[in-house]
Design a protein around this motif. Structure first.
Motif, short mmCIF file in Angstrom:
data_model
loop_
_atom_site.label_atom_id
_atom_site.label_comp_id
_atom_site.label_asym_id
_atom_site.label_seq_id
_atom_site.Cartn_x
_atom_site.Cartn_y
_atom_site.Cartn_z
N SER A 129 0.81 -1.23 0.00
CA SER A 129 0.00 0.00 0.00
C SER A 129 0.84 1.27 0.00
CB SER A 129 -0.95 0.00 1.21
OG SER A 129 -1.80 -1.12 1.18
N CYS A 130 1.97 1.24 -0.67
CA CYS A 130 2.79 2.45 -0.82
C CYS A 130 2.31 3.25 -2.03
CB CYS A 130 4.26 2.09 -0.99
SG CYS A 130 4.99 1.36 0.50
N MET A 131 2.51 4.55 -2.00
CA MET A 131 2.15 5.43 -3.10
C MET A 131 3.40 6.18 -3.54
SD MET A 131 -0.94 8.24 -3.43
CE MET A 131 -0.32 9.35 -2.16
N ILE A 132 3.85 5.89 -4.76
CA ILE A 132 5.12 6.41 -5.27
C ILE A 132 4.84 7.29 -6.48
CG2 ILE A 132 7.37 5.78 -6.19
CD1 ILE A 132 7.07 3.09 -4.72
N SER A 133 5.32 8.51 -6.44
CA SER A 133 5.02 9.48 -7.49
C SER A 133 6.00 9.35 -8.66
CB SER A 133 5.06 10.89 -6.89
OG SER A 133 4.64 11.84 -7.84
N ARG A 134 6.14 10.41 -9.42
CA ARG A 134 6.98 10.40 -10.63
C ARG A 134 8.39 10.92 -10.31
NH1 ARG A 134 2.98 13.86 -11.59
NH2 ARG A 134 2.13 12.53 -13.23
N GLY A 135 9.33 10.50 -11.17
CA GLY A 135 10.71 10.97 -11.02
C GLY A 135 11.41 10.38 -9.81
N ILE A 136 11.09 9.12 -9.46
CA ILE A 136 11.63 8.50 -8.25
C ILE A 136 12.78 7.56 -8.61
CG2 ILE A 136 11.09 7.14 -6.20
CD1 ILE A 136 9.54 9.82 -6.47
N GLU A 137 13.88 7.65 -7.85
CA GLU A 137 14.98 6.69 -7.97
C GLU A 137 15.21 6.01 -6.63
OE1 GLU A 137 18.64 7.79 -9.70
OE2 GLU A 137 17.75 8.82 -11.43
N ILE A 138 15.23 4.69 -6.66
CA ILE A 138 15.53 3.89 -5.47
C ILE A 138 16.71 2.99 -5.83
CG2 ILE A 138 14.64 2.21 -3.82
CD1 ILE A 138 11.82 3.26 -4.51
N ARG A 139 17.85 3.23 -5.20
CA ARG A 139 19.08 2.57 -5.61
C ARG A 139 19.78 1.93 -4.41
NH1 ARG A 139 22.62 6.14 -6.75
NH2 ARG A 139 21.52 8.09 -6.43
N ALA A 140 20.03 0.62 -4.52
CA ALA A 140 20.75 -0.09 -3.45
C ALA A 140 22.24 -0.14 -3.76
CB ALA A 140 20.19 -1.50 -3.29
N THR A 141 22.74 0.92 -4.34
CA THR A 141 24.14 1.01 -4.73
C THR A 141 24.46 2.45 -5.12
OG1 THR A 141 25.81 0.23 -6.33
CG2 THR A 141 23.57 0.48 -7.13
N ASP A 142 25.74 2.79 -5.13
CA ASP A 142 26.18 4.07 -5.69
C ASP A 142 26.61 3.93 -7.15
OD1 ASP A 142 25.69 5.77 -3.64
OD2 ASP A 142 27.70 5.74 -2.80
N VAL A 143 26.55 2.71 -7.65
CA VAL A 143 26.93 2.36 -9.02
C VAL A 143 28.43 2.54 -9.24
CG1 VAL A 143 26.54 2.70 -11.48
CG2 VAL A 143 24.63 2.96 -9.87
#
Length: 221
Positions: A129-143
């Motif tokens: 039941s999460c609400m996630i908008s636009r332009g979102i980045e979720i990163r489990a790393t710094d790359v």
């Protein structure tokens, strides 16, 4: 050998949608072996959606029932990974897994307008039941890797999974970085950069870097 397959899905409420918007299939490109893909028959797809396993074996992708997807792109490069989308999810964006034994999970009734999720060094879990908008980045790393010059030790390595609890609202243009967990019921304000765990439930977080600005709040759609 490059194998291209199309998974045909049964249409649901097809007559309610404009014909030019309705797609009955994911385009699947599987370059590995023993990869398992299970897609509920009653999902709806608006816009082209793709599943790509660029290189890797024994990966598993599961998409639950009553989902609705707009230009969903699932991309895996590695072995023994899992991508799980639970029931009643509405999602637009990209899920990218790079590495081995990693996981992306999206919980029941979660919605996302435009979300990029990267599981590279660690896994990513999003609750129900999460609400996630636009332009979102979720990163489990710094790359990109950063090293200490004297010791040659990497200083920006991810050491824990990114875990978002249940009923979290993420407003537009938010970045959630490695090692972050967010407690249930939180609100992440627009433009925030979250780089540390948010352990207090039902709080509002804002800023760059993000900080708690109010506690004991609740929200509804």
């Amino acid at each position: 050998m490059n194998h291209k397959k199309t998974i045909t899905l049964h249409p649901v409420f097809k007559t309610l949608l404009p014909k030019q918007l309705y797609k009955q299939c994911f385009l699947l490109q599987d370059r590995g072996h023993n990869n398992h893909i299970e897609i509920a028959k009653d999902i709806r797809i608006i816009g082209n959606s793709t599943i790509t396993i660029r290189k890797g074996d024994n990966n598993r992708i599961t998409i639950g029932s009553h989902g609705k997807f707009n230009k969903l792109k699932i991309d895996i490069n590695g072995n023994h990974n899992q991508v799980t989308i639970a029931k009643n999810v509405k999602f637009s964006g990209q899920l990218l897994v790079v590495g081995n034994h990693l996981r992306i999970h999206i919980g029941d009734h979660t919605t996302a307008i435009d979300c990029y999720i990267l599981a590279r060094d660690k896994s990513v879990t999003i609750g129900n039941s999460c609400m996630i908008s636009r332009g979102i980045e979720i990163r489990a790393t710094d790359v990109h890797k950063v090293y200490d010059i004297d010791t040659n030790v990497r200083v920006n390595k991810a050491h824990s999974d990114v875990i978002l609890g249940d009923h979290i609202w993420i407003a537009a243009n938010v970045t959630i970085s490695k090692n972050v967990s967010i407690a249930d019921g939180c609100i992440i304000a627009a433009g925030a950069f979250v780089n540390k765990p948010v352990t207090v439930p039902n709080c509002m977080v804002a800023g760059t870097p993000a900080k708690i600005i109010r506690q004991n709040v609740c929200w509804e759609r």
